[in-house]
Design a protein around this motif. Structure first.
Motif, PDB file in Angstrom:
ATOM      1  N   THR A  45       0.841  -1.249  -0.023  1.00 53.73           N
ATOM      2  CA  THR A  45       0.111   0.322   0.183  1.00 53.73           C
ATOM      3  C   THR A  45       1.180   1.476   0.391  1.00 53.73           C
ATOM      4  N   ARG A  46       2.017   1.688   0.504  1.00 55.29           N
ATOM      5  CA  ARG A  46       2.975   2.303   0.856  1.00 55.29           C
ATOM      6  C   ARG A  46       3.519   2.497  -0.357  1.00 55.29           C
ATOM      7  N   ASN A  47       3.851   1.659  -1.380  1.00 52.00           N
ATOM      8  CA  ASN A  47       4.699   1.812  -2.212  1.00 52.00           C
ATOM      9  C   ASN A  47       3.729   2.006  -3.836  1.00 52.00           C
ATOM     10  N   ILE A  48       2.093   1.839  -3.507  1.00 54.82           N
ATOM     11  CA  ILE A  48       1.181   2.302  -4.698  1.00 54.82           C
ATOM     12  C   ILE A  48       0.539   3.602  -4.196  1.00 54.82           C
ATOM     13  N   ARG A  49       1.378   3.968  -2.953  1.00 56.01           N
ATOM     14  CA  ARG A  49       0.650   5.875  -2.819  1.00 56.01           C
ATOM     15  C   ARG A  49       1.876   6.214  -2.794  1.00 56.01           C
ATOM     16  N   LEU A  50       3.979   5.763  -3.082  1.00 56.89           N
ATOM     17  CA  LEU A  50       4.336   6.607  -3.238  1.00 56.89           C
ATOM     18  C   LEU A  50       4.641   6.733  -5.202  1.00 56.89           C
ATOM     19  N   SER A  51       3.937   6.101  -5.526  1.00 54.49           N
ATOM     20  CA  SER A  51       3.027   5.502  -7.103  1.00 54.49           C
ATOM     21  C   SER A  51       3.082   6.322  -7.856  1.00 54.49           C
TER      22      SER A  51
END
Length: 189
Positions: A45-51
């Protein structure tokens, strides 16, 4: 091999979101990212948000199964160990772990509204359960790519290929071994 452009993808074993991001970057319309382990799911979820992909990727903290229910995911697993664990049905206590939902393909499709375009399964054994016990939903997809793990189930990949041959043509991709490898299938009926 797979043209993701404009297609919905169900990414089973999404881990930290790398494949979900890849599918979007290759043109996927929507990606449903299924990841059972809470630590990996947090990173996903963090990587999706950061992307900047929160409008395109739907993360679900669950394990794919042929039947609804729950499983226990040990809380002491590090991220490296997660990639070698199959989280199948579990009816016992879950004292040292997280109780995680088992979700079916039917539930994923109904709850997210995605169309069954591409199904990617890298779930350390769940592909056997789903292909052998929920084929009516697997056959809805236009394309499949999955990793097989005979060591996790004891079932030869040929049993999966026999079932899939009803509606799909399949081929091994990359390095394929008797007990481990990748298979790509496309619908022919």
């Amino acid at each position: 091999m797979i043209n993701y452009s404009g297609k919905d993808v169900i990414d089973v074993g999404a881990f930290i979101g790398d494949t979900a991001i890849y599918f979007v970057r290759r043109g996927a319309r929507k990606v449903v990212a299924i990841e059972p382990h809470p630590k990996a799911f947090t990173e996903l979820t963090r990587n999706i948000r950061l992307s900047g992909l929160t409008s395109v990727v739907i993360p679900i903290n669950a394990a794919l199964s042929s039947a609804s229910g729950s499983t226990c995911v040990p809380m002491d697993l590090d991220l490296g160990s997660i990639m070698a664990m199959y989280f199948g049905p579990s009816m016992g206590s879950c004292n040292n772990g997280f109780r995680i939902r088992l979700i079916t393909l039917d539930e994923i499709i109904r709850e997210t509204g995605v169309s069954p375009g591409v199904l990617k399964m890298n779930c350390e054994g769940c592909e056997y359960d789903v292909i052998l016990n929920d084929y009516s939903h697997v056959r809805l997809f236009r394309e499949l790519i999955f990793e097989y793990h005979k060591w996790a189930t004891g079932i030869p990949v040929n049993e999966l290929l026999t079932v899939l041959s009803k509606d799909f043509e399949c081929r091994f991709v990359g390095r394929a071994y008797k007990d481990y490898g990748y298979v790509y299938c496309w619908r022919i009926t």
